[in-house]
Write a protein that holds these residues in place. Structure first.
Motif, PDB file in Angstrom:
ATOM      1  N   ARG A 106     -82.673  -6.999  47.905  1.00  0.00           N
ATOM      2  CA  ARG A 106     -84.225  -7.846  47.812  1.00  0.00           C
ATOM      3  C   ARG A 106     -84.944  -7.334  48.900  1.00  0.00           C
ATOM      4  NH1 ARG A 106     -83.464 -13.099  49.109  1.00  0.00           N
ATOM      5  NH2 ARG A 106     -81.445 -12.927  50.054  1.00  0.00           N
ATOM      6  N   TYR A 107     -84.555  -6.937  50.134  1.00  0.00           N
ATOM      7  CA  TYR A 107     -85.492  -6.772  51.109  1.00  0.00           C
ATOM      8  C   TYR A 107     -85.865  -5.181  51.110  1.00  0.00           C
ATOM      9  CZ  TYR A 107     -85.236 -11.565  52.212  1.00  0.00           C
ATOM     10  OH  TYR A 107     -84.932 -13.009  52.327  1.00  0.00           O
ATOM     11  N   SER A 108     -85.159  -4.357  50.449  1.00  0.00           N
ATOM     12  CA  SER A 108     -85.466  -2.943  50.190  1.00  0.00           C
ATOM     13  C   SER A 108     -86.260  -2.684  49.094  1.00  0.00           C
ATOM     14  CB  SER A 108     -84.417  -2.114  50.423  1.00  0.00           C
ATOM     15  OG  SER A 108     -83.303  -2.348  51.529  1.00  0.00           O
ATOM     16  N   TYR A 166     -84.575 -19.449  59.138  1.00  0.00           N
ATOM     17  CA  TYR A 166     -85.409 -18.562  59.866  1.00  0.00           C
ATOM     18  C   TYR A 166     -85.661 -17.327  58.838  1.00  0.00           C
ATOM     19  CZ  TYR A 166     -87.379 -15.754  63.526  1.00  0.00           C
ATOM     20  OH  TYR A 166     -88.165 -14.715  64.174  1.00  0.00           O
ATOM     21  N   ARG A 167     -86.962 -16.944  58.836  1.00  0.00           N
ATOM     22  CA  ARG A 167     -87.503 -15.868  57.986  1.00  0.00           C
ATOM     23  C   ARG A 167     -88.259 -15.118  58.848  1.00  0.00           C
ATOM     24  NH1 ARG A 167     -88.084 -19.311  52.535  1.00  0.00           N
ATOM     25  NH2 ARG A 167     -86.462 -18.121  51.336  1.00  0.00           N
ATOM     26  N   VAL A 168     -88.089 -13.777  58.438  1.00  0.00           N
ATOM     27  CA  VAL A 168     -89.211 -12.998  59.123  1.00  0.00           C
ATOM     28  C   VAL A 168     -90.459 -13.063  58.338  1.00  0.00           C
ATOM     29  CG1 VAL A 168     -89.598 -10.308  59.589  1.00  0.00           C
ATOM     30  CG2 VAL A 168     -87.409 -11.247  59.873  1.00  0.00           C
ATOM     31  N   GLY A 182     -85.030 -15.874  48.226  1.00  0.00           N
ATOM     32  CA  GLY A 182     -84.024 -16.230  49.278  1.00  0.00           C
ATOM     33  C   GLY A 182     -84.067 -17.695  49.467  1.00  0.00           C
ATOM     34  N   THR A 183     -83.024 -18.360  50.170  1.00  0.00           N
ATOM     35  CA  THR A 183     -83.131 -19.911  50.486  1.00  0.00           C
ATOM     36  C   THR A 183     -83.311 -20.029  52.160  1.00  0.00           C
ATOM     37  OG1 THR A 183     -80.836 -19.714  50.839  1.00  0.00           O
ATOM     38  CG2 THR A 183     -81.571 -20.319  48.832  1.00  0.00           C
ATOM     39  N   GLY A 184     -83.189 -18.660  52.578  1.00  0.00           N
ATOM     40  CA  GLY A 184     -83.326 -18.836  54.386  1.00  0.00           C
ATOM     41  C   GLY A 184     -81.992 -19.362  54.797  1.00  0.00           C
ATOM     42  N   LEU A 185     -81.020 -19.366  54.212  1.00  0.00           N
ATOM     43  CA  LEU A 185     -79.500 -19.889  54.708  1.00  0.00           C
ATOM     44  C   LEU A 185     -78.587 -19.032  54.614  1.00  0.00           C
ATOM     45  CD1 LEU A 185     -79.505 -23.449  53.094  1.00  0.00           C
ATOM     46  CD2 LEU A 185     -79.904 -22.993  55.222  1.00  0.00           C
ATOM     47  N   GLY A 186     -79.020 -17.791  54.091  1.00  0.00           N
ATOM     48  CA  GLY A 186     -77.692 -16.586  53.604  1.00  0.00           C
ATOM     49  C   GLY A 186     -77.328 -16.404  54.969  1.00  0.00           C
ATOM     50  N   LEU A 187     -78.091 -15.897  56.028  1.00  0.00           N
ATOM     51  CA  LEU A 187     -77.266 -15.285  57.128  1.00  0.00           C
ATOM     52  C   LEU A 187     -76.722 -16.266  58.055  1.00  0.00           C
ATOM     53  CD1 LEU A 187     -79.758 -12.645  58.380  1.00  0.00           C
ATOM     54  CD2 LEU A 187     -77.723 -12.301  57.151  1.00  0.00           C
ATOM     55  N   ALA A 188     -77.058 -17.639  57.934  1.00  0.00           N
ATOM     56  CA  ALA A 188     -76.356 -18.704  58.550  1.00  0.00           C
ATOM     57  C   ALA A 188     -74.944 -18.927  57.940  1.00  0.00           C
ATOM     58  CB  ALA A 188     -77.242 -19.930  58.307  1.00  0.00           C
ATOM     59  N   SER A 232     -77.006  -8.476  48.709  1.00  0.00           N
ATOM     60  CA  SER A 232     -77.995  -9.070  48.147  1.00  0.00           C
ATOM     61  C   SER A 232     -79.082  -9.128  48.943  1.00  0.00           C
ATOM     62  CB  SER A 232     -77.916 -10.481  47.363  1.00  0.00           C
ATOM     63  OG  SER A 232     -78.928 -11.415  47.544  1.00  0.00           O
ATOM     64  N   ASN A 233     -79.115  -9.669  50.111  1.00  0.00           N
ATOM     65  CA  ASN A 233     -80.298  -9.092  51.141  1.00  0.00           C
ATOM     66  C   ASN A 233     -81.071  -7.802  51.154  1.00  0.00           C
ATOM     67  OD1 ASN A 233     -80.582 -11.921  51.922  1.00  0.00           O
ATOM     68  ND2 ASN A 233     -79.742 -11.553  53.812  1.00  0.00           N
ATOM     69  N   ALA A 234     -80.071  -6.798  50.907  1.00  0.00           N
ATOM     70  CA  ALA A 234     -80.416  -5.402  51.027  1.00  0.00           C
ATOM     71  C   ALA A 234     -80.982  -5.091  50.144  1.00  0.00           C
ATOM     72  CB  ALA A 234     -79.094  -4.367  51.565  1.00  0.00           C
ATOM     73  N   ARG A 271     -75.475  -1.487  54.721  1.00  0.00           N
ATOM     74  CA  ARG A 271     -76.633  -0.588  55.404  1.00  0.00           C
ATOM     75  C   ARG A 271     -77.546  -0.429  54.691  1.00  0.00           C
ATOM     76  NH1 ARG A 271     -73.120   3.503  56.580  1.00  0.00           N
ATOM     77  NH2 ARG A 271     -71.897   2.471  58.189  1.00  0.00           N
ATOM     78  N   ASP A 272     -78.750  -0.223  55.021  1.00  0.00           N
ATOM     79  CA  ASP A 272     -79.860  -0.093  53.975  1.00  0.00           C
ATOM     80  C   ASP A 272     -80.893   0.836  54.569  1.00  0.00           C
ATOM     81  OD1 ASP A 272     -82.340  -1.636  54.910  1.00  0.00           O
ATOM     82  OD2 ASP A 272     -80.926  -3.312  54.408  1.00  0.00           O
ATOM     83  N   ASN A 273     -81.612   1.653  53.804  1.00  0.00           N
ATOM     84  CA  ASN A 273     -82.876   2.199  54.608  1.00  0.00           C
ATOM     85  C   ASN A 273     -84.162   1.699  54.207  1.00  0.00           C
ATOM     86  OD1 ASN A 273     -82.897   3.103  51.790  1.00  0.00           O
ATOM     87  ND2 ASN A 273     -83.135   5.183  52.060  1.00  0.00           N
TER      88      ASN A 273
END
Ligand code: ADP
Length: 434
Positions: free
Chosen positions: A335-337, A378-380, A390-396, A331-333, A359-361
């Motif tokens: 949303r952020y691409s 933590y968010r960039v 996002g909630t900022g908790l996905g990767l945690a 989902s991150n891949a 993997r994403d480009n």
């Protein structure tokens, strides 16, 4: 140096003088020289033996009467001996101070041989592990601390992070073990009592879980009313936008509460003691379906999502947790691409370990953010935009799920050319599907 040179010169002159006098008096130069030199040799051997006897005795024993150069030599030996004794005393003092300092630490220290036998420990280690003076020296560590997790930790040999385990002797006490390898000399085991810390962590986690749980009911009610207002057109056309915004934010808050609840559940509950064999192809298929839903919701019409599977494998784990982890990454891949991105989900085996990769480009992530990405919230920069949802908790969440599976998360990313998130599973959880 000049002293000994001067003494040698004087002794040489004396010897020459004696030979000259004896030669002149007797008129027999060769014989008198031989007699004098032989006498000197005999005296030297006697003195040397005397000296050896003295050197064998306890330091500080008086030497007795010795003439000439022997006095000089013995004085040098005495001087050197005193210096060595002083150095030994200093070293002993240092050692005593070091032992006392190490024993006044809060942490337990145990020095172990390369074969994990106990060589030495400080006072706190006796209290923490129940080590007994005079009994446990040279005992194998694992005969005294019979915790299977510690044995496994040592066998795996990855000592970068400490391990926290229940105390082997006191119920309810939690101990943190850190192994520090010492070059060619075994290991130093540093043990800390982290009972208070784990209790506080537990309280924090319980607090977050309780608050999230308490907020869920009022939020459900608010969301219900907002939906009713919209469905029954109870507001004027100007008010509709405000209610829609409120509904969107309550949806976001709901996702946040769900993630917080999931995270505290992952932190506070033990992993499933009976994990199941899960086909990797099923996980990937599920993740592609979910990622396509995110893609459609965000109208990324030309984004492509593929699953690459070669031979099929099984992972030993929990279906809900594993799919949640991989869905988060996929989902991150999406949303952020940007639209048109290519997203690949793949599985491979490296040295027996299973690697589940997304993997994403897309835009990639600057290296300084990578170590902090799995921290909560933590968010960039720029990812706060509501469009990412996002909630900022996905990767945690992903990190915790992998920890519960004995795995870890590896991230490679290059700004401008995309990102790769790898879930690494241990060998014993990776098997070929039958
Ligand atoms: P969020 O809910 O904000 O997505 P995550 O913990 O999932 O929180 O991700 C943390 C941050 O990592 C995100 O805010 C985003 O900036 C960055 N990130 C995660 N995945 C990617 C990706 N595939 N490409 C670029 N940035 C990403």
């Amino acid at each position: 140096m000049y002293g000994s040179f001067g003494t040698t010169l004087i002794q040489g002159a004396l010897l020459a003088g004696t030979i000259l006098t004896a030669g002149q008096l007797s008129g027999r130069w060769l014989e008198s020289s031989l007699v004098i030199v032989s006498a000197l040799l005999v005296i030297s051997v006697i003195r040397r033996n005397q000296m050896y006897d003295w050197l064998e005795k306890k330091p500080g024993t008086p030497l007795g009467h010795l003439p000439g150069m022997w006095v000089d030599m013995s004085q040098r030996v005495i001087h050197r001996e005193r210096q060595l004794l002083r150095e030994r005393d200093e070293a002993q003092m240092l050692l005593i101070n070091l032992h006392q300092s190490l024993s006044s630490l809060d942490s337990g220290l145990v020095h172990l041989s390369p074969e994990w036998k106990i060589n030495w420990w400080n006072a706190p280690a006796s209290g923490l592990l129940g080590l007994r003076e005079g009994y446990d020296t040279d005992a194998a560590l694992f005969n005294l601390v019979r915790t299977p997790e510690l044995v496994r930790f040592v066998e795996e040999g990855d000592f970068e992070l400490p391990i926290t385990l229940a105390s082997p002797i006191t119920t309810g006490r939690m101990l943190e073990y850190k192994v520090c390898p010492i070059q060619d000399s075994g290991f130093l085991l540093v043990i800390r009592d982290v009972t208070r810390f784990t209790r506080l962590e537990r309280m924090r986690s319980d607090f977050v879980a309780n608050v999230s749980h308490e907020l869920k009911t009022p939020l459900t009610v608010i969301t219900g009313y907002l939906e009713t207002i919209l469905d029954n057109q109870l507001v004027t056309s100007q008010g509709v936008r405000a209610v829609e915004q409120a509904l969107k934010q309550s949806g976001r808050m709901n996702r946040l509460l769900q993630d917080l609840l999931l995270l505290s559940q992952l932190e506070t509950t033990a992993p499933d003691p009976k994990p199941t064999q899960i086909r990797v192809s099923d996980i990937l298929e599920h993740a592609v379906r979910e990622a396509n839903e995110v893609k459609n919701a965000l109208q990324r019409e030309t984004t492509q999502i593929h699953a690459i599977t070669t031979s099929d494998y099984n992972l030993l784990g929990d279906w809900n947790e594993l799919t949640s982890a991989i869905n988060n990454l996929a989902s991150n891949a999406v949303r952020y691409s940007p639209d048109g991105a290519v997203i690949e989900l793949a599985f491979a085996v490296r040295n027996g370990q299973g690697l589940l990769t997304v993997r994403d480009n897309g835009p990639g992530i600057l290296p300084e953010h990578l170590p902090r990405l799995t921290e909560r919230f933590y968010r960039v920069d720029n990812s706060h935009s509501p469009a990412t949802g996002g909630t900022g908790l996905g990767l945690a969440i992903v990190k915790h799920i992998l920890l519960r599976h004995g795995g870890s998360l590896e991230i490679d990313s290059n700004p401008g050319s995309g990102s790769e998130f790898r879930c690494v599973f241990p060998k014993e959880r990776t098997t070929t599907a039958r």
